[in-house]
Design a protein around this motif. Structure first.
Motif, mmCIF file in Angstrom:
data_model
loop_
_atom_site.group_PDB
_atom_site.id
_atom_site.type_symbol
_atom_site.label_atom_id
_atom_site.label_comp_id
_atom_site.label_asym_id
_atom_site.label_seq_id
_atom_site.Cartn_x
_atom_site.Cartn_y
_atom_site.Cartn_z
ATOM 1 N N LEU A 187 -3.035 -22.625 4.124
ATOM 2 C CA LEU A 187 -2.276 -21.374 4.091
ATOM 3 C C LEU A 187 -0.992 -21.544 3.282
ATOM 4 O O LEU A 187 -0.551 -20.601 2.617
ATOM 5 N N GLU A 188 -0.393 -22.722 3.357
ATOM 6 C CA GLU A 188 0.776 -23.018 2.536
ATOM 7 C C GLU A 188 0.301 -23.826 1.329
ATOM 8 O O GLU A 188 -0.351 -24.853 1.479
ATOM 9 N N ALA A 189 0.644 -23.353 0.139
ATOM 10 C CA ALA A 189 0.142 -23.966 -1.085
ATOM 11 C C ALA A 189 0.588 -25.422 -1.203
ATOM 12 O O ALA A 189 1.728 -25.760 -0.893
ATOM 13 N N VAL A 190 -0.316 -26.279 -1.670
ATOM 14 C CA VAL A 190 -0.006 -27.681 -1.963
ATOM 15 C C VAL A 190 0.533 -27.746 -3.387
ATOM 16 O O VAL A 190 -0.172 -27.366 -4.331
ATOM 17 N N PRO A 191 1.762 -28.209 -3.606
ATOM 18 C CA PRO A 191 2.400 -28.099 -4.923
ATOM 19 C C PRO A 191 1.615 -28.724 -6.074
ATOM 20 O O PRO A 191 1.556 -28.164 -7.161
ATOM 21 N N ALA A 192 1.014 -29.881 -5.859
ATOM 22 C CA ALA A 192 0.380 -30.616 -6.961
ATOM 23 C C ALA A 192 -1.070 -30.236 -7.190
ATOM 24 O O ALA A 192 -1.723 -30.820 -8.047
ATOM 25 N N ILE A 193 -1.572 -29.233 -6.464
ATOM 26 C CA ILE A 193 -3.010 -28.970 -6.501
ATOM 27 C C ILE A 193 -3.490 -28.519 -7.878
ATOM 28 O O ILE A 193 -4.561 -28.933 -8.334
ATOM 29 N N GLU A 194 -2.707 -27.694 -8.579
ATOM 30 C CA GLU A 194 -3.156 -27.194 -9.874
ATOM 31 C C GLU A 194 -3.294 -28.333 -10.877
ATOM 32 O O GLU A 194 -4.286 -28.410 -11.599
ATOM 33 N N LYS A 195 -2.284 -29.198 -10.927
ATOM 34 C CA LYS A 195 -2.339 -30.311 -11.871
ATOM 35 C C LYS A 195 -3.480 -31.256 -11.538
ATOM 36 O O LYS A 195 -4.197 -31.729 -12.422
ATOM 37 N N GLU A 196 -3.671 -31.542 -10.272
ATOM 38 C CA GLU A 196 -4.749 -32.444 -9.870
ATOM 39 C C GLU A 196 -6.109 -31.838 -10.162
ATOM 40 O O GLU A 196 -7.031 -32.526 -10.602
ATOM 41 N N ARG A 197 -6.237 -30.523 -9.901
ATOM 42 C CA ARG A 197 -7.529 -29.885 -10.096
ATOM 43 C C ARG A 197 -7.960 -29.926 -11.554
ATOM 44 O O ARG A 197 -9.148 -30.006 -11.859
ATOM 45 N N GLN A 198 -6.996 -29.883 -12.472
ATOM 46 C CA GLN A 198 -7.350 -29.914 -13.889
ATOM 47 C C GLN A 198 -7.926 -31.264 -14.305
ATOM 48 O O GLN A 198 -8.561 -31.364 -15.358
ATOM 49 N N ARG A 199 -7.711 -32.308 -13.507
ATOM 50 C CA ARG A 199 -8.346 -33.594 -13.795
ATOM 51 C C ARG A 199 -9.861 -33.491 -13.742
ATOM 52 O O ARG A 199 -10.563 -34.305 -14.336
ATOM 53 N N LEU A 200 -10.356 -32.492 -13.035
ATOM 54 C CA LEU A 200 -11.801 -32.331 -12.932
ATOM 55 C C LEU A 200 -12.419 -32.090 -14.309
ATOM 56 O O LEU A 200 -13.554 -32.518 -14.569
ATOM 57 N N ALA A 201 -11.682 -31.425 -15.199
ATOM 58 C CA ALA A 201 -12.188 -31.211 -16.553
ATOM 59 C C ALA A 201 -12.401 -32.543 -17.264
ATOM 60 O O ALA A 201 -13.410 -32.741 -17.956
ATOM 61 N N LEU A 202 -11.467 -33.468 -17.099
ATOM 62 C CA LEU A 202 -11.615 -34.796 -17.699
ATOM 63 C C LEU A 202 -12.770 -35.562 -17.066
ATOM 64 O O LEU A 202 -13.505 -36.281 -17.756
ATOM 65 N N ASP A 203 -12.959 -35.399 -15.758
ATOM 66 C CA ASP A 203 -14.059 -36.087 -15.067
ATOM 67 C C ASP A 203 -15.417 -35.600 -15.569
ATOM 68 O O ASP A 203 -16.334 -36.397 -15.794
ATOM 69 N N VAL A 204 -15.548 -34.293 -15.735
ATOM 70 C CA VAL A 204 -16.817 -33.737 -16.213
ATOM 71 C C VAL A 204 -17.098 -34.225 -17.627
ATOM 72 O O VAL A 204 -18.239 -34.567 -17.976
ATOM 73 N N THR A 205 -16.066 -34.281 -18.461
ATOM 74 C CA THR A 205 -16.237 -34.784 -19.826
ATOM 75 C C THR A 205 -16.655 -36.247 -19.824
ATOM 76 O O THR A 205 -17.513 -36.670 -20.605
ATOM 77 N N GLU A 206 -16.064 -37.042 -18.912
ATOM 78 C CA GLU A 206 -16.433 -38.452 -18.819
ATOM 79 C C GLU A 206 -17.904 -38.614 -18.430
ATOM 80 O O GLU A 206 -18.619 -39.447 -19.006
ATOM 81 N N LEU A 207 -18.363 -37.821 -17.476
ATOM 82 C CA LEU A 207 -19.774 -37.892 -17.086
ATOM 83 C C LEU A 207 -20.678 -37.551 -18.257
ATOM 84 O O LEU A 207 -21.737 -38.164 -18.454
ATOM 85 N N HIS A 208 -20.275 -36.562 -19.036
ATOM 86 C CA HIS A 208 -21.084 -36.177 -20.200
ATOM 87 C C HIS A 208 -21.182 -37.334 -21.193
ATOM 88 O O HIS A 208 -22.273 -37.630 -21.709
ATOM 89 N N GLN A 209 -20.058 -37.995 -21.464
ATOM 90 C CA GLN A 209 -20.071 -39.104 -22.412
ATOM 91 C C GLN A 209 -20.922 -40.261 -21.890
ATOM 92 O O GLN A 209 -21.676 -40.883 -22.652
#
Length: 687
Positions: A187-209
């Motif tokens: 219910l209360e936003a976690v401050p670092a969540i947006e930055k951390e969530r964007q790491r998922l884009a790098l993870d998906v790219t790594e799996l592709h490679q």
């Protein structure tokens, strides 16, 4: 544990050293003139994972053969016209660089190598064109020996499996994604969540490679690439869905409109995310279905009298259900990856894997063109300076400048690795003086030579595995592959060694100068091109009348986010606060896909309001300037509210629900600060 004590790096270094010594020994045994090419190649193809060595070796063999064949074609036909020969080899290198930058997979190495192999063969043989076929054949043999030795040692001596590494990465990625999703439901936003969530884009790219190398796996039955693609698709959904859920919770919490039932559902879903790795497949399935049924039961009725808070609640519950779905499917596909059998672990796994195709990637034609022009000018201008100066070692300098320009064209900042190469080559020159003129004269036989080279090669090989030191270690290793140091006999020749080393440094400096001149705003220009590509993609998608390909859109946008992260860091911008809100635009594209599907399902007579919204969304994104991004026109907000009223009054409840979901998402993405759309419910819809 092995990483902690450096055992993985030590093992890699020992295998790389053994491969290099084996390559030199074989090259010397069969009488090849330049065994240092075999030595260099063995280190260039070295990778910690067995399958990546084999696949890179295959790409390199093909590239070497193609490059050698082009050299044999160019020299005999153009040797009498040196201007055309220079233009021809420059154009060939430019073409190879252009194609490699468009490919953007490990296969691109084939095109890069085809380009600079031709340069390596052509420039040294300009004065003796009648030897071109012999030189090309010898170069192919020398490089192939290095490739085969590297592949043999890394693949057969305590091989490290790509499959095992991928399964471990999948486990870590899923754990992170589930933690991020759990934080998204607070219910209360976690401050670092947006930055951390964007790491998922790098993870998906790594799996592709990594998946590119799976066909070359030799240590186990490799996971099927289609399963990896399916997992990438499901992981790609988590980031936009989690962001949407976070936004809706924040809206409802601020309005005090979260009921006890919804709060309990969120808490139970968080608990489910926290124990996914402990549940069996059947338990996960049962719990997921129960959560989705509860979400559907709490959805408010959609109609003309629905309130804005109810629409936000509808969007929350719908996205929450889809988020549960994505995480459940990720775990199913992870189990499918882990099993050596091709038999589906569940009927749902078979459905998820069916029809999977390759991942859609961002294509930067402008960047590829810039890289190709840089490669062409490096060869043409360099050859003009070389011929004009009459410097005998100029061919070596221009040859290396062309190699480095091609090799680092795909780097986010090509100047950074070139500076490291300059420093590493300079250090290698100093060490080479010690080896070449102090140690080598005292050695007798291959055994003593191998023992003398071992300390330095083993140390540099271990440093290759360190992100901090690899940029220096690799050029030092390549610098130690000097003809003076890797030969069938002691050559000596202080002047020749110094001239060769000086030519290497001049070649690197020349490549730096050319890239610097062409890329004075390279990083910023690359960011702008990537941003514009995303906006152009949205504008085009908004105006299409065909069924949307949401999967392709998500893949391209996640790839752009992964490309932007290092470039934003180099440009001095925080990846957490990028030049534009890539995640917002990702969600906007998904909403556009939902509205396009809705428009196709509606009778033509009732499509007008949606068509007007989609057209103006396209116009807005088409007009955006990355340097001065403007907010959306308030008229578009009015059109969204008009379309909202139209779909809420539709006699088909399914169309009303789908329209409300798409339009709420679009409104929240484009106008996050707009007041609740209470008045929109009473706006008269034009006939």
């Amino acid at each position: 544990m092995t990483k902690r004590f450096g055992l993985d790096a030590a093992l890699f270094s020992v295998k790389a050293y053994l491969a290099s010594m084996l390559a030199i020994y074989i090259a010397l045994s069969i009488g090849l003139e330049r065994p240092y090419w075999a030595f260099l190649t063995s280190y260039i193809v070295a990778q910690p994972l067995a399958a990546t060595v084999v696949s890179k070796a295959m790409f390199r063999v093909v590239g070497t053969l193609v490059g050698a064949a082009m050299a044999v074609v160019l020299v005999p036909n153009l040797v009498q016209k040196p201007e055309l020969l220079v233009l021809g080899i420059g154009a060939w290198l430019a073409l190879c660089v252009f194609v490699s930058l468009l490919d953007r997979t490990p296969r691109s190495y084939t095109f890069v190598l085809a380009g600079y192999t031709a340069v390596l063969i052509v420039l040294p043989t300009v004065d003796v064109p009648d030897t071109i076929f012999t030189v090309a054949a010898l170069r192919v043999q020398e490089i192939t020996i290095g490739i085969l030795c590297g592949s043999f040692v890394h693949a057969l001596v305590l091989p490290q499996s790509v499959s095992a590494f991928m399964l471990q990465r999948v486990s870590n990625i899923l754990a992170d994604a589930e933690r991020w999703s759990r934080d998204s439901l607070q219910l209360e936003a976690v401050p670092a969540i947006e930055k951390e969530r964007q790491r998922l884009a790098l993870d998906v790219t790594e799996l592709h490679q990594l998946s590119i190398h799976l066909p070359y796996e030799s240590t186990r039955i490799a996971p099927r690439i289609r399963t990896v693609r399916a997992l990438q698709d499901q992981l790609s959904l988590i980031m936009p869905l989690g962001a949407a859920v976070t936004d809706r919770i924040a809206q409802l919490h601020a309005a005090g409109a979260i009921s006890q039932d919804v709060e309990t559902l969120l808490a139970d879903t968080r608990a489910w995310f926290g124990q996914l790795d402990k549940l069996s497949l059947a338990e996960r399935e049962e719990a997921a279905i129960a959560l989705q049924e509860r979400s559907r039961a709490l959805e408010p009725q959609v109609g003309p009298e629905v309130s804005w808070n109810d629409l936000i609640l509808l969007s929350l519950l719908s996205r929450l259900s889809a988020l549960v779905d994505a995480h459940r499917d990720c775990r199913i596909l992870a189990e499918q990856l882990a099993t050596p059998s091709t038999k589906p672990v569940s009927p749902r796994a078979a459905k998820l894997v069916e029809g999977r195709r390759g991942r859609e990637l961002h294509v930067d034609v402008g960047g590829a063109t810039r890289g190709a022009i840089g490669a062409f000018l490096t060869i043409v201008l360099g050859c003009a300076l070389w011929i004009g100066s009459g410097w005998h070692e100029g061919a070596t300098a221009i040859m290396l400048a062309g190699v480095f320009t091609a090799l680092f064209a795909a780097a986010p900042d090509p100047l950074a690795p070139l500076r490291s190469f300059f420093a590493g080559t300079l250090l290698a020159t100093l060490i080479g003086l010690l080896y070449g003129f102090v140690l080598m004269p005292r050695l007798d036989g291959f055994g003593q030579y191998a023992a003398a080279m071992a300390p330095m090669l083993l140390m540099l090989g271990a440093l290759m595995q360190s992100p901090r030191w690899s940029g220096i270690a690799l050029p030092m290793l390549l610098g130690l592959g000097s003809p003076v140091l890797v030969s069938d006999r002691y050559i000596g020749g202080f002047a020749g060694f110094v001239n060769g080393a000086f030519a290497q440094l001049v070649g690197i400096l020349f490549a730096i100068i050319v890239i610097r001149l062409l890329n004075s705003t390279g990083t910023h220009a690359a960011i702008r091109r990537t941003v514009r590509a995303g906006w152009a993609d949205i504008a085009e998608r908004a105006n299409l009348m065909s069924p949307p390909d949401v999967r392709a859109w998500i893949n391209r946008m996640l790839d752009r986010i992964a490309l932007l992260a290092p470039r934003l860091a180099m440009a001095g911008r925080s990846p957490g606060a990028p030049l534009y809100d890539a995640l917002r635009d990702l969600r906007t594209g998904i909403a556009i896909g939902e509205l396009r599907e809705l428009r196709l399902a509606m009778p033509p007579s009732r499509r007008g309001p949606l068509t007007e919204v989609l057209q103006k969304v396209g116009d807005y994104y088409r007009s955006l300037d990355p340097d001065r991004p403007a907010p959306a026109d308030p008229i578009l907000l009015e059109d969204i509210d008009i379309a909202m009223t139209a779909v809420l009054n539709d006699e088909n409840p399914q169309l009303s629900r789908a329209g409300a979901l798409g339009l709420v998402s679009l409104r929240r993405n484009l106008f996050p600060a707009a007041s609740p759309a209470r008045q929109a419910m009473t706006i008269e819809v034009p006939a």
